[in-house]
Design an enzyme around this catalytic site. Structure first.
Site, PDB file in Angstrom:
ATOM      1  NE  ARG A  90      -4.448  -0.213   2.380  1.00 22.58           N
ATOM      2  CZ  ARG A  90      -5.318  -1.218   2.455  1.00 22.58           C
ATOM      3  NH1 ARG A  90      -4.913  -2.467   2.387  1.00 22.58           N
ATOM      4  NH2 ARG A  90      -6.599  -0.986   2.588  1.00 22.58           N
ATOM      5  NE  ARG A 129     -16.127  -3.919   2.937  1.00 27.03           N
ATOM      6  CZ  ARG A 129     -14.866  -3.623   2.627  1.00 27.03           C
ATOM      7  NH1 ARG A 129     -14.303  -4.166   1.557  1.00 27.03           N
ATOM      8  NH2 ARG A 129     -14.188  -2.779   3.350  1.00 27.03           N
TER       9      ARG A 129
HETATM   10  P1  ADP Z   1     -12.043  -4.172  -1.565  1.00 29.62           P
HETATM   11  O1  ADP Z   1     -11.536  -5.525  -1.129  1.00 29.62           O
HETATM   12  O2  ADP Z   1     -11.330  -3.669  -2.787  1.00 29.62           O
HETATM   13  O3  ADP Z   1     -12.070  -3.157  -0.466  1.00 29.62           O
HETATM   14  P2  ADP Z   1     -14.617  -5.543  -1.783  1.00 29.62           P
HETATM   15  O4  ADP Z   1     -14.323  -6.708  -2.671  1.00 29.62           O
HETATM   16  O5  ADP Z   1     -14.785  -5.823  -0.339  1.00 29.62           O
HETATM   17  O6  ADP Z   1     -13.555  -4.359  -2.031  1.00 29.62           O
HETATM   18  O7  ADP Z   1     -15.932  -4.829  -2.371  1.00 29.62           O
HETATM   19  C1  ADP Z   1     -16.501  -3.705  -1.699  1.00 29.62           C
HETATM   20  C2  ADP Z   1     -18.025  -3.789  -1.764  1.00 29.62           C
HETATM   21  O8  ADP Z   1     -18.452  -3.585  -3.114  1.00 29.62           O
HETATM   22  C3  ADP Z   1     -18.592  -5.145  -1.328  1.00 29.62           C
HETATM   23  O9  ADP Z   1     -19.794  -4.917  -0.628  1.00 29.62           O
HETATM   24  C4  ADP Z   1     -18.831  -5.884  -2.655  1.00 29.62           C
HETATM   25  O10 ADP Z   1     -19.924  -6.796  -2.564  1.00 29.62           O
HETATM   26  C5  ADP Z   1     -19.167  -4.725  -3.605  1.00 29.62           C
HETATM   27  N1  ADP Z   1     -18.675  -4.948  -4.974  1.00 29.62           N
HETATM   28  C6  ADP Z   1     -17.518  -5.557  -5.348  1.00 29.62           C
HETATM   29  N2  ADP Z   1     -17.382  -5.540  -6.696  1.00 29.62           N
HETATM   30  C7  ADP Z   1     -18.481  -4.893  -7.181  1.00 29.62           C
HETATM   31  C8  ADP Z   1     -18.953  -4.558  -8.505  1.00 29.62           C
HETATM   32  N3  ADP Z   1     -18.223  -4.876  -9.592  1.00 29.62           N
HETATM   33  N4  ADP Z   1     -20.115  -3.886  -8.601  1.00 29.62           N
HETATM   34  C9  ADP Z   1     -20.832  -3.555  -7.494  1.00 29.62           C
HETATM   35  N5  ADP Z   1     -20.467  -3.844  -6.238  1.00 29.62           N
HETATM   36  C10 ADP Z   1     -19.303  -4.511  -6.068  1.00 29.62           C
HETATM   37  P1  AMP Z   2      -8.570  -3.608   4.088  1.00 32.16           P
HETATM   38  O1  AMP Z   2      -9.146  -4.843   4.689  1.00 32.16           O
HETATM   39  O2  AMP Z   2      -7.623  -3.896   2.949  1.00 32.16           O
HETATM   40  O3  AMP Z   2      -9.640  -2.605   3.706  1.00 32.16           O
HETATM   41  O4  AMP Z   2      -7.669  -2.911   5.210  1.00 32.16           O
HETATM   42  C1  AMP Z   2      -8.234  -2.457   6.410  1.00 32.16           C
HETATM   43  C2  AMP Z   2      -7.232  -1.600   7.177  1.00 32.16           C
HETATM   44  O5  AMP Z   2      -6.094  -2.390   7.554  1.00 32.16           O
HETATM   45  C3  AMP Z   2      -6.638  -0.412   6.416  1.00 32.16           C
HETATM   46  O6  AMP Z   2      -7.485   0.724   6.450  1.00 32.16           O
HETATM   47  C4  AMP Z   2      -5.333  -0.195   7.193  1.00 32.16           C
HETATM   48  O7  AMP Z   2      -5.565   0.450   8.437  1.00 32.16           O
HETATM   49  C5  AMP Z   2      -4.896  -1.635   7.506  1.00 32.16           C
HETATM   50  N1  AMP Z   2      -4.057  -2.180   6.417  1.00 32.16           N
HETATM   51  C6  AMP Z   2      -4.367  -3.208   5.583  1.00 32.16           C
HETATM   52  N2  AMP Z   2      -3.357  -3.445   4.736  1.00 32.16           N
HETATM   53  C7  AMP Z   2      -2.372  -2.555   5.027  1.00 32.16           C
HETATM   54  C8  AMP Z   2      -1.104  -2.273   4.474  1.00 32.16           C
HETATM   55  N3  AMP Z   2      -0.608  -2.963   3.438  1.00 32.16           N
HETATM   56  N4  AMP Z   2      -0.371  -1.262   5.030  1.00 32.16           N
HETATM   57  C9  AMP Z   2      -0.835  -0.570   6.071  1.00 32.16           C
HETATM   58  N5  AMP Z   2      -2.048  -0.754   6.624  1.00 32.16           N
HETATM   59  C10 AMP Z   2      -2.822  -1.739   6.110  1.00 32.16           C
END
Ligand code: ADP
Ligand code: AMP
Length: 217
Positions: A90, A129
């Site tokens: 990140r 989500r």
């Molecule tokens: P990230 O891991 O990148 O933070 P997620 O995979 O958790 O994102 O997705 C974030 C939210 O958006 C979830 O609630 C998921 O169900 C929804 N989502 C993921 N891909 C899509 C898409 N292509 N269109 C609409 N909603 C989506």
């Molecule tokens: P995520 O599940 O990827 O949305 O991450 C949730 C939270 O975990 C982020 O907002 C950060 O606080 C921490 N985090 C996850 N991955 C990293 C990373 N590679 N470097 C620093 N913080 C992280």
């Protein structure tokens, strides 16, 4: 040779959603730094407690502890054939550390699928989500609803809304992404590893685009 893929994209882009499908199809281990921190928090480890002080504000956990956690995870035997990284790296310093550790593991980053989604769609995705408590499967109340509200379709466990998916924290996470993580787009583009994927399409269409990019890599 082990293969490593890095899923890049803003919070809410769909990295976790796609990772679950791709990891299964390619028999790769899904390594999510966020899931690892949440698991540490659940077990009340020192790392989990430290991480929580940053996660609750939507800030990044410091590079040194994050890198050490990923190194430990990628050293485990189930990652001998590689991994699908989600949420790591990140920062450019994390990307440099990853490149170094992968040469030690006799591999390197093979491809960086970058799921691009404009900021205005991210808040709704994150605020709607629902996450599975046992295995991190993700649903969306509107775009990918579970068959039974509050229950994971895949393993029957409880779905919950993450604390950091509240709108104030979400706004900060998006800002932190823009400032600290988005430079990785150019970082990997310059290395010729970036495959940009339109993340505004349906979940199925994004999966198809990801699979096409991975087939070419
Ligand atoms: P990230 O891991 O990148 O933070 P997620 O995979 O958790 O994102 O997705 C974030 C939210 O958006 C979830 O609630 C998921 O169900 C929804 N989502 C993921 N891909 C899509 C898409 N292509 N269109 C609409 N909603 C989506
Ligand atoms: P995520 O599940 O990827 O949305 O991450 C949730 C939270 O975990 C982020 O907002 C950060 O606080 C921490 N985090 C996850 N991955 C990293 C990373 N590679 N470097 C620093 N913080 C992280």
């Amino acid at each position: 040779m082990p293969r490593y893929y890095v899923l890049l994209g803003p919070p809410g882009a769909g990295k976790g959603t796609q990772a679950k499908v791709i990891a299964e199809k390619y028999d790769l281990v899904h390594v999510s730094s966020g899931d690892l921190f949440r698991d540490n928090l659940k077990r009340q480890t020192e790392l989990g407690q430290l991480a929580q002080t940053y996660m609750s504000k939507g800030e990044l956990v410091p590079d040194d502890v994050t890198i050490a956690m990923i190194r430990e995870r990628l050293s485990r035997p189930d990652c001998v054939n590689g991994a699908l990284l989600d949420g790591f790296p990140r920062t450019p310093a994390q990307a440099d550390a990853l490149a170094k550790m992968l040469t030690e593991f006799k591999g390197g980053v093979n491809l960086v699928p970058y799921i691009s989604v404009p900021e205005n769609l991210l808040v709704e995705r994150l605020c709607g989500r629902w996450t599975c408590r046992s295995n991190g499967h993700v649903f969306h109340e509107k775009y990918n609803p579970p068959q039974i509200a509050g229950v994971c379709d895949l393993d029957g466990s409880e779905l919950y809304q993450r604390d950091d998916d509240k709108s104030e924290t979400v706004m900060n996470r998006i800002k932190v992404y823009a400032a600290q993580t988005s430079p990785l787009i150019e970082y990997y583009r310059k290395l010729n590893l970036l495959a940009e994927i339109d993340g505004t399409k349906s979940i199925e269409d994004v999966t198809a685009a990801m699979l096409a990019a991975l087939e070419k890599a």
